[in-house]
Design an enzyme around this catalytic site. Structure first.
Site, PDB file in Angstrom:
ATOM      1  N   HIS A  26      -1.176   5.303  -9.949  1.00  0.00           N
ATOM      2  CA  HIS A  26      -0.322   4.387  -9.188  1.00  0.00           C
ATOM      3  C   HIS A  26      -1.179   3.212  -8.729  1.00  0.00           C
ATOM      4  O   HIS A  26      -2.182   3.389  -8.034  1.00  0.00           O
ATOM      5  CB  HIS A  26       0.291   5.113  -7.987  1.00  0.00           C
ATOM      6  CG  HIS A  26       1.265   4.274  -7.216  1.00  0.00           C
ATOM      7  ND1 HIS A  26       2.575   4.082  -7.611  1.00  0.00           N
ATOM      8  CD2 HIS A  26       1.111   3.567  -6.067  1.00  0.00           C
ATOM      9  CE1 HIS A  26       3.185   3.299  -6.738  1.00  0.00           C
ATOM     10  NE2 HIS A  26       2.322   2.970  -5.783  1.00  0.00           N
ATOM     11  N   ASP A  73      -1.306  -0.458  -6.854  1.00  0.00           N
ATOM     12  CA  ASP A  73      -0.608  -1.274  -5.862  1.00  0.00           C
ATOM     13  C   ASP A  73      -1.119  -2.706  -5.847  1.00  0.00           C
ATOM     14  O   ASP A  73      -2.294  -2.941  -5.561  1.00  0.00           O
ATOM     15  CB  ASP A  73      -0.828  -0.676  -4.466  1.00  0.00           C
ATOM     16  CG  ASP A  73      -0.092   0.641  -4.294  1.00  0.00           C
ATOM     17  OD1 ASP A  73       1.146   0.638  -4.398  1.00  0.00           O
ATOM     18  OD2 ASP A  73      -0.767   1.674  -4.055  1.00  0.00           O
ATOM     19  N   MET A  98       3.980  -5.499  -4.906  1.00  0.00           N
ATOM     20  CA  MET A  98       4.445  -5.895  -3.577  1.00  0.00           C
ATOM     21  C   MET A  98       4.116  -7.370  -3.421  1.00  0.00           C
ATOM     22  O   MET A  98       3.253  -7.769  -2.638  1.00  0.00           O
ATOM     23  CB  MET A  98       3.754  -5.039  -2.506  1.00  0.00           C
ATOM     24  CG  MET A  98       4.311  -3.620  -2.461  1.00  0.00           C
ATOM     25  SD  MET A  98       3.172  -2.469  -1.686  1.00  0.00           S
ATOM     26  CE  MET A  98       2.152  -2.054  -3.087  1.00  0.00           C
ATOM     27  N   PHE A 102      -0.036  -0.872   3.483  1.00  0.00           N
ATOM     28  CA  PHE A 102      -1.267  -0.124   3.773  1.00  0.00           C
ATOM     29  C   PHE A 102      -1.116   1.351   3.404  1.00  0.00           C
ATOM     30  O   PHE A 102      -0.027   1.914   3.571  1.00  0.00           O
ATOM     31  CB  PHE A 102      -1.601  -0.224   5.274  1.00  0.00           C
ATOM     32  CG  PHE A 102      -1.761  -1.637   5.746  1.00  0.00           C
ATOM     33  CD1 PHE A 102      -2.981  -2.299   5.611  1.00  0.00           C
ATOM     34  CD2 PHE A 102      -0.678  -2.325   6.285  1.00  0.00           C
ATOM     35  CE1 PHE A 102      -3.111  -3.627   6.020  1.00  0.00           C
ATOM     36  CE2 PHE A 102      -0.799  -3.648   6.697  1.00  0.00           C
ATOM     37  CZ  PHE A 102      -2.019  -4.303   6.566  1.00  0.00           C
ATOM     38  N   GLY A 103      -2.227   1.941   2.975  1.00  0.00           N
ATOM     39  CA  GLY A 103      -2.252   3.385   2.783  1.00  0.00           C
ATOM     40  C   GLY A 103      -2.472   4.059   4.122  1.00  0.00           C
ATOM     41  O   GLY A 103      -2.747   3.393   5.132  1.00  0.00           O
ATOM     42  N   GLY A 104      -2.311   5.362   4.136  1.00  0.00           N
ATOM     43  CA  GLY A 104      -2.649   6.142   5.328  1.00  0.00           C
ATOM     44  C   GLY A 104      -1.650   6.081   6.469  1.00  0.00           C
ATOM     45  O   GLY A 104      -1.978   6.456   7.587  1.00  0.00           O
TER      46      GLY A 104
HETATM   47  C1  DX5 Z   1       1.449   1.139   0.329  1.00  0.00           C
HETATM   48  C2  DX5 Z   1       1.363   1.554  -1.106  1.00  0.00           C
HETATM   49  C3  DX5 Z   1       1.101   2.978  -1.331  1.00  0.00           C
HETATM   50  C4  DX5 Z   1      -0.127   3.535  -0.656  1.00  0.00           C
HETATM   51  C5  DX5 Z   1       0.181   4.959  -0.298  1.00  0.00           C
HETATM   52  O1  DX5 Z   1       2.186  -0.003   0.489  1.00  0.00           O
HETATM   53  O2  DX5 Z   1       2.539   1.236  -1.814  1.00  0.00           O
HETATM   54  O3  DX5 Z   1       1.101   3.307  -2.712  1.00  0.00           O
HETATM   55  O4  DX5 Z   1      -1.282   3.483  -1.445  1.00  0.00           O
HETATM   56  O5  DX5 Z   1      -0.862   5.488   0.436  1.00  0.00           O
HETATM   57  P1  DX5 Z   1      -0.724   6.846   1.233  1.00  0.00           P
HETATM   58  O6  DX5 Z   1      -0.382   7.923   0.261  1.00  0.00           O
HETATM   59  O7  DX5 Z   1      -2.065   7.001   1.849  1.00  0.00           O
HETATM   60  O8  DX5 Z   1       0.368   6.658   2.267  1.00  0.00           O
HETATM   61 ZN    ZN Z   2       2.650   1.965  -3.936  1.00  0.00          ZN
END
Ligand code: DX5
Ligand code: ZN
Length: 217
Positions: free
Chosen positions: A32, A34, A67, A142-144
């Site tokens: 995946h 981003d 995005m 953002f992740g996390g």
């Molecule tokens: C955030 C991204 C996600 C992100 C998910 O906007 O689209 O793909 O990397 O990260 P986690 O799994 O840490 O929530």
């Molecule tokens: Zn994503």
């Protein structure tokens, strides 16, 4: 069994080759990837050159999540970079039907993502043009972040809509997926789980992928 798509956003970019090999050798199904532009979302990630590099080494499907504003400007560039699935956001376009059709015409699978505030019903009339419906379970950027519980209802609705239409659209969930909530997400009807922090923050990412893959079996 769900498809597992580790999000490279949480990978260690100083060891990108090793991280890619780890995914290649794991039970993960997709990469995946981003792409963020600092406009549609309040963060900037990476673009075509990095995806092209990842593609050279990856042996699995590349699932590219855009995005970005005006994604229709870059469809061909992401095809060239190696996207197998190309997902754009519903909220970015006046002519989403045309964009999805163009993605397929370029030989990619067409994905459509919806933010938490966008009702699932908005995709009803174009469901046959969508190979992958990405239901955001966080606000993108953002992740996390923490999984939003309102997502469960959206997955149920998406599944019912797809089934009623006789479509073969896959449902992908992105954001805050953990070992704890994965079973409920799958039970609600999800087909693909994206996992960033859960995989790359684990002591043993390969084992975490294996465990996610086992959920709901
Ligand atoms: C955030 C991204 C996600 C992100 C998910 O906007 O689209 O793909 O990397 O990260 P986690 O799994 O840490 O929530
Ligand atoms: Zn994503």
């Amino acid at each position: 069994m769900p498809l597992i798509a580790p999000s490279m956003l949480s990978a260690d970019f100083l060891k990108l080759g090793e991280e890619i090999d780890m995914i290649n050798n794991s039970e993960a199904d997709w990469f995946h990837l981003d792409v963020m532009d600092g406009r549609f979302v309040p963060n900037i990630s990476y673009g075509m050159p990095i995806i092209a590099q990842i593609k050279k080494r990856a042996t699995k499907t590349c699932d590219v999540h855009l995005m970005i504003e005006d994604p229709e400007r870059y469809l061909e560039d992401f095809k060239k970079a190696g996207a197998d699935y190309l997902t754009v956001h519903y909220e970015t376009g006046y002519h989403i039907h045309r964009t999805l059709t163009s993605i397929r015409a370029l030989g990619m699978k067409a994905g459509l993502a919806i933010n938490p505030h966008t009702p699932v019903e908005m995709v009803q009339d174009i469901i046959h043009e969508i190979d992958l419906l990405l239901v955001m379970s966080i606000n993108p950027g953002f992740g996390g972040q923490k999984f939003l519980p309102l997502t469960y209802d959206k997955i149920h609705k998406a599944k019912a809509l797809i089934t009623a239409a006789g479509a073969s659209t896959l449902i992908e969930i992105d954001g805050g997926v953990t070992l704890e909530n994965a079973a409920d997400i799958i039970a609600a009807g999800a087909d693909v789980l994206v996992a960033g922090n859960t995989v790359f923050g684990a002591a043993d990412p390969t084992d975490m992928i294996k465990r996610l893959k086992q959920v709901g079996k």
